[in-house]
Design a protein around this motif. Structure first.
Motif, mmCIF file in Angstrom:
data_model
loop_
_atom_site.group_PDB
_atom_site.id
_atom_site.type_symbol
_atom_site.label_atom_id
_atom_site.label_comp_id
_atom_site.label_asym_id
_atom_site.label_seq_id
_atom_site.Cartn_x
_atom_site.Cartn_y
_atom_site.Cartn_z
ATOM 1 N N ALA A 102 -0.429 -2.741 9.041
ATOM 2 C CA ALA A 102 -1.026 -2.939 7.478
ATOM 3 C C ALA A 102 -2.464 -2.889 8.214
ATOM 4 O O ALA A 102 -3.440 -1.939 7.236
ATOM 5 C CB ALA A 102 -1.797 -4.421 7.699
ATOM 6 N N LEU A 103 -3.184 -2.191 9.171
ATOM 7 C CA LEU A 103 -4.088 -2.128 10.091
ATOM 8 C C LEU A 103 -4.803 -0.985 10.022
ATOM 9 O O LEU A 103 -5.987 -0.538 9.038
ATOM 10 C CB LEU A 103 -4.773 -3.145 11.104
ATOM 11 N N ILE A 152 -3.463 0.431 7.493
ATOM 12 C CA ILE A 152 -3.793 1.299 5.351
ATOM 13 C C ILE A 152 -4.780 1.250 5.252
ATOM 14 O O ILE A 152 -6.117 1.554 4.328
ATOM 15 C CB ILE A 152 -2.499 0.538 5.173
ATOM 16 N N ILE A 153 -5.506 0.095 5.695
ATOM 17 C CA ILE A 153 -7.297 -0.533 5.818
ATOM 18 C C ILE A 153 -8.124 0.746 6.043
ATOM 19 O O ILE A 153 -9.071 1.293 4.828
ATOM 20 C CB ILE A 153 -8.156 -1.386 6.712
#
Lengths: 325, 118
Positions: A17-18, A20-21
């Motif tokens: 998720a990190l 993706i940012i």
């Protein structure tokens, strides 16, 4: 051991998720999102939610990723650098996150059998559903029988999503024959796809009809079958896929699935019971439950298959149109 | 250590939720916003499934010799939520395709002043 696997997988999920940012290449973002979905499916297996894992793997990592790639083909794969400051969003997120973390401290500890969530309704499902409904898979019993009305609503939502996508995009049914569609020159892909597709469809049928006994059911089967046809359309081109199952036929099929589900409810009312009361369908209540669940799962499978494939057609024919222009 | 194990799942859920939230409010590109929404959505799924887990339990499918099952109710709710989620994602992506066709861009800051262009 299960706790350790849980720790590692959740950490990997957080890292994905990190990443993706910060990535600006949207193609990589979508691929990472596919990985994110697969990781969450693994975590669901570890947390005993096998049916959910099945759905997440086929829907999140399969259909969602394909649809997002289809959109990227139309909108471009680079994200432009942001102009406005990132400080305000970061501040909002940190404050909200801190409040939520503070809130989790009031949650009951993870996995404790005495948690409030396990005290109400669930014990009755676990103890009574194998006798009342007669199916080993409690998730199917709850989904199709106890909460059948809910599932009917969700099938209608999926159906209306199709109406939404069609009114926004529409499908061009008449494709030009000389259109450069599919992957004509990839001989290896053709051969491999031809071997894989029948197996995938067979597996979808197994998931559909074995969903009462093991993990699976109409939702998963519909998506898996749609994935087989999407593979066909990607490798051999949309015109050939339209010749096998056309968008018009799929529209009828999607509506038929919803109507099949609802008509089981009406029939049980006609027999003197409540809406979707399967006990009325046969002389023996347990046999009636079996008939009811098989028919409504079939309705769900039809609708989900037709909707997913038709949504893909809508995106696919958009992409081909823009390639021609 | 026990304290961490008791709450680890919920903390990761909050982290994922905030990561998704951050993408939604900070990204300019609409496709990335949709990815952010999906990250957020999956974190909610994770919260429900974490609550349904019972230590020492097994998947809620009747088997001989098993006495402890995990809670089947959150599984049912999330299973259908996933399929509804992909359906709504598809509608969102279709809207993006139309925005691209009307404005020629999917960057939020580029089309916000173009309303009179159509």
């Amino acid at each position: 051991m299960a706790e350790f696997i849980d720790l590692v997988l959740l950490a990997m999920l957080a890292l994905t998720a990190l990443r993706i940012i910060f990535l600006k290449d949207l193609f990589a973002v979508v691929m990472l999102f596919g990985i994110y979905s697969f990781l969450s499916a693994l975590i669901f297996v570890n947390l005993d939610a096998v049916d959910v894992a099945f759905t997440e793997a086929s829907v999140g990592a399969g259909i969602s990723t394909v649809l997002m790639l289809g959109t990227l083909a139309l909108t471009g794969r680079k994200e432009k650098p942001s102009t406005h400051s990132t400080l305000l969003p970061l501040f909002v997120v940190l404050v909200t996150g801190a409040a939520l973390i503070y809130g989790t401290l009031d949650m009951p500890p993870f996995g404790d059998p005495d948690n409030p969530v396990h005290q109400h309704v669930a014990p009755r499902y676990i103890e009574e559903s194998p006798k009342e409904v007669g199916l080993p898979n409690m998730v199917t019993s709850v989904l199709a029988s106890y909460r059948g009305f809910d599932t009917l609503g969700e099938t209608v939502v999926v159906f209306s999503a199709l109406i939404g996508v069609f009114s926004l995009l529409g499908v061009r049914r008449k494709q030009k024959k000389d259109l450069d569609s599919g992957l004509e020159s990839h001989r290896v892909l053709h051969v491999v796809a031809k071997v894989i597709i029948p197996l995938v469809i067979l597996f979808a049928l197994y998931v559909q009809f074995h969903g009462d006994f093991g993990p699976g059911g109409g939702f998963q089967a519909g998506v898996i079958a749609a994935a087989a046809f999407i593979l066909y359309a990607l490798v051999f081109g949309l015109p050939k896929a339209f010749a096998v199952v056309g968008p018009k036929f799929l529209q009828w099929m999607a509506a038929f699935g919803v109507l099949l589900y609802a008509s089981v409810g009406l029939y049980s009312m006609y027999k003197g019971g409540h809406f979707l009361d399967y006990n009325q369908l046969a002389a023996d209540p347990v046999a009636g439950q079996h008939y009811g669940i098989i028919i409504i799962e079939l309705g769900v499978g039809f609708t989900v298959f037709a909707v997913m494939l038709n949504i893909f057609y809508a995106f696919g024919s958009q992409a081909e149109r823009s390639n021609v222009q | 250590m026990n304290f961490i194990l008791d709450y680890y799942n919920y903390w990761v859920v909050v982290f994922l939720m905030m990561a998704g939230f951050y993408i939604v409010i900070s990204a300019n590109n609409l496709v990335k916003k949709i990815v952010g929404l999906n990250v957020f959505q999956t974190s909610v799924f994770m919260l429900y499934i974490s609550m349904g887990k019972v230590t020492g339990g097994t998947a809620p499918i009747v088997a001989e010799g098993v006495t402890q099952y995990s809670n089947p109710l959150p599984h049912v709710l999330i299973l259908t939520a996933i399929v509804v989620g992909v359906a709504t994602t598809a509608v969102g992506l279709a809207l993006i395709v139309r925005i691209k066709r009307a404005y020629g861009t999917v960057e939020e800051n580029e089309f916000e002043n173009k309303d009179d262009a159509i």
